[in-house]
Each structure stands twice: as C-alpha cells, then as structure tokens.
Design a protein around this motif. Structure first.
Motif, PDB file in Angstrom:
ATOM      1  N   MET A  29     -19.500 -25.330  -3.512  1.00 19.20           N
ATOM      2  CA  MET A  29     -19.266 -27.002  -3.631  1.00 19.20           C
ATOM      3  C   MET A  29     -18.979 -27.492  -2.363  1.00 19.20           C
ATOM      4  O   MET A  29     -18.569 -26.854  -1.400  1.00 19.20           O
ATOM      5  CB  MET A  29     -18.061 -27.197  -4.740  1.00 19.20           C
ATOM      6  CG  MET A  29     -18.478 -26.433  -6.167  1.00 19.20           C
ATOM      7  SD  MET A  29     -19.833 -26.646  -6.792  1.00 19.20           S
ATOM      8  CE  MET A  29     -19.621 -28.661  -7.524  1.00 19.20           C
ATOM      9  N   ARG A  30     -19.282 -28.693  -2.429  1.00 13.60           N
ATOM     10  CA  ARG A  30     -19.211 -29.499  -0.934  1.00 13.60           C
ATOM     11  C   ARG A  30     -19.608 -28.827   0.095  1.00 13.60           C
ATOM     12  O   ARG A  30     -19.094 -28.703   1.191  1.00 13.60           O
ATOM     13  CB  ARG A  30     -17.666 -29.820  -1.101  1.00 13.60           C
ATOM     14  CG  ARG A  30     -17.068 -30.591  -2.336  1.00 13.60           C
ATOM     15  CD  ARG A  30     -17.533 -31.982  -2.431  1.00 13.60           C
ATOM     16  NE  ARG A  30     -16.936 -32.317  -3.594  1.00 13.60           N
ATOM     17  CZ  ARG A  30     -17.062 -32.521  -4.624  1.00 13.60           C
ATOM     18  NH1 ARG A  30     -17.928 -31.733  -5.443  1.00 13.60           N
ATOM     19  NH2 ARG A  30     -16.105 -33.117  -5.656  1.00 13.60           N
ATOM     20  N   SER A  80     -21.460 -29.876   2.602  1.00 16.79           N
ATOM     21  CA  SER A  80     -21.422 -30.429   3.717  1.00 16.79           C
ATOM     22  C   SER A  80     -20.238 -30.231   4.550  1.00 16.79           C
ATOM     23  O   SER A  80     -19.943 -30.493   5.914  1.00 16.79           O
ATOM     24  CB  SER A  80     -21.610 -32.091   3.716  1.00 16.79           C
ATOM     25  OG  SER A  80     -20.609 -32.601   2.946  1.00 16.79           O
ATOM     26  N   ARG A  81     -18.968 -29.832   4.144  1.00 15.61           N
ATOM     27  CA  ARG A  81     -17.888 -29.503   4.934  1.00 15.61           C
ATOM     28  C   ARG A  81     -17.965 -28.522   5.660  1.00 15.61           C
ATOM     29  O   ARG A  81     -17.092 -28.214   6.577  1.00 15.61           O
ATOM     30  CB  ARG A  81     -16.580 -29.613   3.815  1.00 15.61           C
ATOM     31  CG  ARG A  81     -16.395 -30.528   2.924  1.00 15.61           C
ATOM     32  CD  ARG A  81     -15.315 -30.337   1.867  1.00 15.61           C
ATOM     33  NE  ARG A  81     -14.660 -31.440   1.292  1.00 15.61           N
ATOM     34  CZ  ARG A  81     -13.871 -31.292   0.199  1.00 15.61           C
ATOM     35  NH1 ARG A  81     -13.065 -30.124   0.118  1.00 15.61           N
ATOM     36  NH2 ARG A  81     -13.414 -32.565  -0.386  1.00 15.61           N
ATOM     37  N   GLY A 140     -14.756 -23.729  -3.879  1.00 16.13           N
ATOM     38  CA  GLY A 140     -14.162 -24.621  -2.930  1.00 16.13           C
ATOM     39  C   GLY A 140     -14.008 -24.280  -1.524  1.00 16.13           C
ATOM     40  O   GLY A 140     -14.752 -23.637  -1.083  1.00 16.13           O
ATOM     41  N   ASP A 141     -13.012 -24.884  -0.840  1.00 18.62           N
ATOM     42  CA  ASP A 141     -12.957 -24.557   0.483  1.00 18.62           C
ATOM     43  C   ASP A 141     -12.480 -23.177   0.771  1.00 18.62           C
ATOM     44  O   ASP A 141     -11.322 -22.586   0.060  1.00 18.62           O
ATOM     45  CB  ASP A 141     -11.832 -25.669   1.167  1.00 18.62           C
ATOM     46  CG  ASP A 141     -12.419 -26.930   1.153  1.00 18.62           C
ATOM     47  OD1 ASP A 141     -13.696 -27.413   0.964  1.00 18.62           O
ATOM     48  OD2 ASP A 141     -11.775 -27.861   1.573  1.00 18.62           O
ATOM     49  N   ARG A 144     -23.609 -31.031  -5.873  1.00 17.66           N
ATOM     50  CA  ARG A 144     -22.397 -30.383  -5.532  1.00 17.66           C
ATOM     51  C   ARG A 144     -21.651 -31.075  -4.593  1.00 17.66           C
ATOM     52  O   ARG A 144     -20.284 -30.853  -4.457  1.00 17.66           O
ATOM     53  CB  ARG A 144     -22.756 -29.217  -4.670  1.00 17.66           C
ATOM     54  CG  ARG A 144     -23.462 -27.972  -5.276  1.00 17.66           C
ATOM     55  CD  ARG A 144     -23.896 -26.937  -4.558  1.00 17.66           C
ATOM     56  NE  ARG A 144     -25.017 -26.177  -5.210  1.00 17.66           N
ATOM     57  CZ  ARG A 144     -25.365 -24.797  -4.927  1.00 17.66           C
ATOM     58  NH1 ARG A 144     -24.544 -24.011  -4.042  1.00 17.66           N
ATOM     59  NH2 ARG A 144     -26.417 -24.263  -5.510  1.00 17.66           N
ATOM     60  N   GLU A 145     -22.086 -32.145  -3.901  1.00 19.11           N
ATOM     61  CA  GLU A 145     -21.506 -33.005  -3.094  1.00 19.11           C
ATOM     62  C   GLU A 145     -20.639 -34.180  -4.126  1.00 19.11           C
ATOM     63  O   GLU A 145     -19.611 -34.585  -3.629  1.00 19.11           O
ATOM     64  CB  GLU A 145     -22.442 -33.735  -2.225  1.00 19.11           C
ATOM     65  CG  GLU A 145     -22.946 -32.818  -1.021  1.00 19.11           C
ATOM     66  CD  GLU A 145     -22.118 -32.250  -0.129  1.00 19.11           C
ATOM     67  OE1 GLU A 145     -20.571 -32.749  -0.056  1.00 19.11           O
ATOM     68  OE2 GLU A 145     -22.398 -31.408   0.804  1.00 19.11           O
ATOM     69  N   SER A 146     -21.075 -34.329  -5.005  1.00 20.27           N
ATOM     70  CA  SER A 146     -20.360 -35.368  -6.083  1.00 20.27           C
ATOM     71  C   SER A 146     -19.743 -35.189  -7.409  1.00 20.27           C
ATOM     72  O   SER A 146     -19.117 -35.803  -7.695  1.00 20.27           O
ATOM     73  CB  SER A 146     -21.736 -36.612  -6.231  1.00 20.27           C
ATOM     74  OG  SER A 146     -22.690 -35.966  -7.006  1.00 20.27           O
ATOM     75  N   SER A 198     -17.451 -34.530  -9.751  1.00 12.95           N
ATOM     76  CA  SER A 198     -15.884 -33.986  -9.981  1.00 12.95           C
ATOM     77  C   SER A 198     -15.563 -32.945 -10.670  1.00 12.95           C
ATOM     78  O   SER A 198     -16.142 -32.454 -11.953  1.00 12.95           O
ATOM     79  CB  SER A 198     -15.236 -35.227 -10.551  1.00 12.95           C
ATOM     80  OG  SER A 198     -15.770 -36.673  -9.809  1.00 12.95           O
TER      81      SER A 198
END
Length: 362
Positions: free
Chosen positions: A80-81, A83-84, A115-116, A155-157, A159
């Motif tokens: 997920m996310r 772009s980070r 996640g991160d 994946r960016e948006s 919740s």
C-alpha cells in the motif's frame, strides 16, 4: 538464488570494505552535511546502499545497508501507498513478512496489505514514524486484502478500517473477527518477532478473549495509534554488530496493571506543548551513528528491481559469502546509550530534544 539479485549482492564484499575505509579515514563524502536534517538526506534516497545487509543504531536512531524491497505484489500480499517508497527492509524482515503472508493465508486470512517498512537506506522519515529506521519494523494493515487486485490509484487512496472507538478506546466489536486474533497470534509465534505494537483497545480485546495458550500475548504491546494496523518488529540480526537491541518484553501476558493504565485519563491528556518539534525533524547526521554517513554515500544497485527480494523464506543475503561489516566506530551523538532501549521508558540524552510523551506516530 534469483539471478536478478546477483549484480546487486555480488559486489557486497568490495563495497563493504570500501565503506569501512571511508568511515575510518574520515573521508565520507559531504562532510558539510553534519548540520543538515537527516530526514531530508535519507528521504531523498531512492535505492539502497549496495553492501552486506546490516542494521546500524537503534530503531528510532539509525540506518541500514544492503536493504531489499518486497515486490509490489505477491500471491498473498499487496503493498500500500507505493509512492512513499517505504517497502524496503533488512532481508530478514522481508522474509518474515512474506512468511507471515503465506502462513496467515493458510490460517484463513485473505492476504496482507503491507504499509510502511523502511526507506531504502532507513534513517529518519520525512513524515510519520519515529522508528522504522534500521529495516527491522513493518506495519501490516488490519484490513484484509480484497479478492480483486488493487490498482495503484486504489493503493494510494484506499482508507484502512479503524478498529477502535476513539472515545472509549475499545475495539468495535462488530469489526473484530477471530481471524484478526489468529493473524496477530501467528505473527507473535515467530521467534524473530520480538514485539508487536497495537492500540491499547486491541490489547484489551485479546486479553479478554484469548483462551488456552496466552504466552504469545507478552509480545503484544499497547501503544498510541495503531488502530488500523499493527507494527511488527524483529530483533537485531547476525552481521549487524552496531545494531542496538531493545530490552525483552516482560514474561507475563501484559494484561494487568500496565494495561489498566491505558484506560485512565493520564495517557489521553492533551499535550501541553503540541508544537514542540519531533525528534526526526531536528535530527542531523551528527546525531546518527557515524556509519550512516558511509551508508548515505554508498553506491546503489542499477534499479529497484535489481534489489527486490525474491528469496522465498531464506534471505538472499544469507546465501552469499558474508561481507566484512562496517567498522565498529564510535557513534556520534549516541554516546552514553545503554545496550538496550525500550519505547516505554524515558528517552536517553543523545543530543536531540526528547520526543513528546504522546507521539502521534511511532
């Protein structure tokens, strides 16, 4: 070993020696950066340091070399996310995540939303976490992977599901399923995993409902936030002599007085100084271990794909001849650090402001 990994790790011995000489000679590039914010420097790196895998410093004050990325998609996970660019970690961390995804799927969990983990070379992050700096932390969503693949935009948006009521600090019973408990139990069962941070409400839910074997509950630690994901942390790995371990969790299940404290007013009182800078926002290279300068200036692989983990359950770096570690030089800004640290004890004096007692992120 996957052939795509050979150009990356095949040079690790020579690069590790070069990094060691660089640190020892005091010729690490960019010496004028001592007062620049470390998060800006590490946050700008797009690829890892091509060297033997090694975590340096503590979870909230360090960096790492030889990082690998988990693939964006797997049979039992999605990142997920994206772009980070935080899908990087020590090879052992990535191996544990992939193993958890397979085992959890066998237990009935549809798949992990990841996640991160860390930035390519670790270090302080531009936003969010105080830890996740040495490649040994990972956030796993408590939302199961959907049956249909998620697009990059989704994946960016998308919740995550908040599992805890913000007013009562208790789990929303309509959302909590036995599969959530099984997922956390599976993660805690791995010897590599030292602790798992969750919201206090989730810890209480487990304390109230888990029957039979409760020994694994000692690894489940309550902390602020963590109401839509859990934070999985593994210990320092072999080949990382400058990694600072965190003290072991208590032997009991953690369901007594320490947990009761979270359901008093004290943990939730408004911060008296909400505008105080976070440690990551003022941390400079001088505050990090000296080896992190060499990590920052090391060459990287040809591409992210060349450093993407394809080793199954065995870390790729373990299959290679062990490269000489970075030299055990004194860590600037970390003098006086105890051998073990704990996120729930006071922060030692290390030349940067003490983080706020109620951090919004971990």
């Amino acid at each position: 070993m996957n052939s795509a990994m050979r150009p990356y790790f095949g040079r690790s011995s020579r690069l590790a020696v070069a990094l060691g000489l660089l640190a020892l000679s005091g010729l690490a590039a960019r010496p004028a950066l001592a007062e620049e914010r470390a998060k800006d420097l590490f946050g700008a790196e797009k690829l890892p340091a091509a060297a033997a895998a090694q975590s340096i410093g503590f979870y909230s004050k360090g960096c790492f070399a030889g990082g690998v990325a988990i693939p964006m998609d797997g049979p039992t996970w999605e990142v997920m996310r994206p772009s980070r660019n935080r899908r990087w970690g020590h090879p052992a961390m990535i191996a544990v995540i992939e193993k958890l995804s397979r085992d959890a799927a066998a237990d009935g969990w549809p798949g992990l939303l990841i996640g991160d983990i860390s930035q390519p070379r670790g270090g302080p992050m531009l936003t969010g976490h105080a830890s996740h700096q040495i490649g040994l932390d990972a956030d796993i969503w408590l939302t199961p992977m959907p049956s249909r693949p998620l697009s990059i935009a989704q994946r960016e948006s998308m919740s995550a599901t908040l599992m805890v009521d913000e007013k009562t600090h208790l789990v929303k019973d309509a959302l909590w399923k036995p599969q959530h408990t099984a997922l956390l139990k599976r993660a805690a069962s791995y010897p590599e995993v030292e602790r798992i941070l969750v919201n206090p409400g989730i810890k209480k839910k487990l304390c109230d409902t888990v029957k039979g074997d409760r020994t694994w509950l000692r690894k489940i630690r309550p902390f602020w936030g963590h109401d839509y994901h859990f934070h999985m942390r593994i210990g320092c790995q072999l080949g990382s002599p400058n990694c600072k371990a965190q003290e072991a969790t208590p032997a009991d299940d953690g369901c007594g007085k320490p947990l009761a404290w979270w359901f008093t007013e004290e943990p939730w009182r408004p911060n008296k100084n909400p505008d105080a800078p976070k440690a990551r926002d003022v941390m400079t290279m001088a505050n990090l271990p000296k080896e992190c300068r060499a990590v920052l200036d090391a060459p990287g692989p040809a591409s992210a794909e060349a450093a993407t983990y394809h080793g199954g359950a065995i870390p790729v770096a373990v299959a290679e001849p062990e490269a000489p570690p970075l030299p055990a030089t004194a860590a600037s800004g970390t003098a006086g650090l105890p051998g073990t640290l704990n996120a729930f004890t006071s922060t030692p004096e290390v030349g940067v402001p003490v983080p706020r007692p109620r951090p919004p992120a971990h």
